[in-house]
Motif scaffolding. Structure first.
Motif, PDB file in Angstrom:
ATOM      1  N   PRO A  26       0.835  -1.109  -0.070  1.00 21.43           N
ATOM      2  CA  PRO A  26      -0.026   0.162  -0.005  1.00 21.43           C
ATOM      3  C   PRO A  26       0.739   1.331   0.158  1.00 21.43           C
ATOM      4  O   PRO A  26       1.754   1.402   0.807  1.00 21.43           O
ATOM      5  CB  PRO A  26      -0.673  -0.223   1.467  1.00 21.43           C
ATOM      6  N   SER A  28       1.152   5.671  -0.440  1.00 27.32           N
ATOM      7  CA  SER A  28       0.589   6.718  -0.208  1.00 27.32           C
ATOM      8  C   SER A  28       1.706   8.181  -0.071  1.00 27.32           C
ATOM      9  O   SER A  28       2.528   7.885   0.711  1.00 27.32           O
ATOM     10  CB  SER A  28      -0.472   6.849   1.081  1.00 27.32           C
ATOM     11  N   ASP A  78      -4.691   3.575  -2.475  1.00 27.86           N
ATOM     12  CA  ASP A  78      -6.033   3.459  -1.622  1.00 27.86           C
ATOM     13  C   ASP A  78      -6.393   4.675  -0.994  1.00 27.86           C
ATOM     14  O   ASP A  78      -5.554   5.104  -0.003  1.00 27.86           O
ATOM     15  CB  ASP A  78      -6.007   2.031  -0.728  1.00 27.86           C
ATOM     16  N   THR A  81      -5.242   4.683   2.923  1.00 29.54           N
ATOM     17  CA  THR A  81      -3.776   4.620   3.288  1.00 29.54           C
ATOM     18  C   THR A  81      -3.363   5.921   3.760  1.00 29.54           C
ATOM     19  O   THR A  81      -3.279   6.877   2.897  1.00 29.54           O
ATOM     20  CB  THR A  81      -3.036   3.811   2.239  1.00 29.54           C
TER      21      THR A  81
END
Length: 324
Positions: A26, A28, A78, A81
């Motif tokens: 993930p 970000s 996402d 995140t």
């Protein structure tokens, strides 16, 4: 030159920051670089972009976003995140705790991230990683500001809404290391920005600014081009009307209706925006600036500048230099 071309002359790329990011989920990123304008093209897998107080917006492969700064924003694989990487002014990257990442995440020529290519599959990236191409304008100035003020905080041009070879070409060229490559990338970024804005302003949800929509008018459009082509000319409404083939009253009425202000008021604003940018050049005298934008003397420019902006050209120059 039309109004859009004139305004885009402000944010013309010169040594712009371009980067291909390859990120493992993930992922970000919090972008806090304070850049006034950034283009983000999604190459692989979905992403989400979020600004303060606005719900996250999805970005799909092939979509292009234009982000107006300098406020920070987040882009992630996402929307839930939390940011793990922060991009600071000067394109310095750190963890959320401030640990430097620039060297650790260097993957080669203008490529950055945490997902190196598979040696067994040259040129191929793992299918699950996010891939973005980002171009950042470090511009300033009044002309660029007039363009930025016409844009939303974030605009997203979906891949299905237009057709252009430019995003794919920029994606290919950004990782090349050839002579003159910086200039090639600057021009490609400029072309992509122009193409995206032109496609965006044509969309109904864009609410195109009055000066853009007015360019399509058979009377006001030519008048705008005349003013932008030669702002130093001693224009009068009568001159413009004669050039566009209508009466002075008809031009004044239609120009004001479509643009939102009379022709001479528009010309004054454009001249003073040009003057403000020219005043950023340390070697340009106020007299030379006055001549270039259509004022007969530095005193005439100073009077108009102070009346509209509240400060003299010299004060504006000093404040701009101090801010820089």
């Amino acid at each position: 030159m039309d109004a859009l071309a004139s305004l885009l002359d402000g944010p013309r790329a010169h040594g712009a920051f371009l980067l291909r990011s390859v990120l493992t989920p993930p992922w970000s990123l919090r972008i806090a670089d304070r850049a006034p304008l950034t283009l983000v093209h999604v190459v692989q897998n979905d992403a989400w972009i979020r600004t303060e107080g606005v719900p996250a917006r999805p970005l799909h492969p092939g979509d292009t976003a234009v982000v107006r700064g300098p406020e920070p924003y987040t882009i992630a694989g996402d929307p839930d995140t939390e940011p793990r990487i922060v991009i600071h002014p000067g394109q310095v990257s750190t963890t959320a705790d401030g640990v430097g990442l620039c060297e650790r995440m260097d993957l080669g020529v203008r490529t950055w991230g945490d997902t190196p290519a598979d040696p067994a599959r040259p040129g191929q990236l793992p299918p699950g990683c996010g891939v973005l191409v980002t171009g950042t304008y470090e511009m300033g100035g009044e002309i660029g500001g007039r363009l930025l003020s016409a844009l939303p905080r974030v605009l997203v041009l979906p891949a299905a809404a237009w057709s252009s070879p430019l995003p794919a070409l920029l994606n290919d060229e950004v990782v090349r290391d050839e002579p003159g490559q910086e200039v090639v990338l600057d021009r490609l970024l400029d072309l992509l920005l122009i193409a995206v804005l032109r496609a965006w302003f044509a969309r109904p949800e864009a609410a195109a600014p009055a000066w853009y929509a007015a360019q399509a008018d058979p009377v006001v459009g030519p008048a705008l081009r005349l003013l932008h082509d030669d702002p130093a000319h001693p224009w009068t409404v009568a001159d413009l009307a004669a050039r566009t083939g209508v009466s002075r009253a008809a031009l004044g009425r239609r120009f004001t209706e479509l643009v939102g202000e009379p022709p001479m008021a528009y010309l004054t604003g454009w001249r003073l925006a040009l003057a403000a940018d020219l005043l950023r050049e340390p070697d340009a005298t106020i007299a030379a600036v006055a001549r270039r934008v259509g004022y007969g003397s530095p005193f005439a420019l100073s009077a108009a500048f102070k009346r509209v902006r509240g400060v003299s050209p010299q004060q504006y120059r000093e404040r701009t230099a101090a801010a820089s």
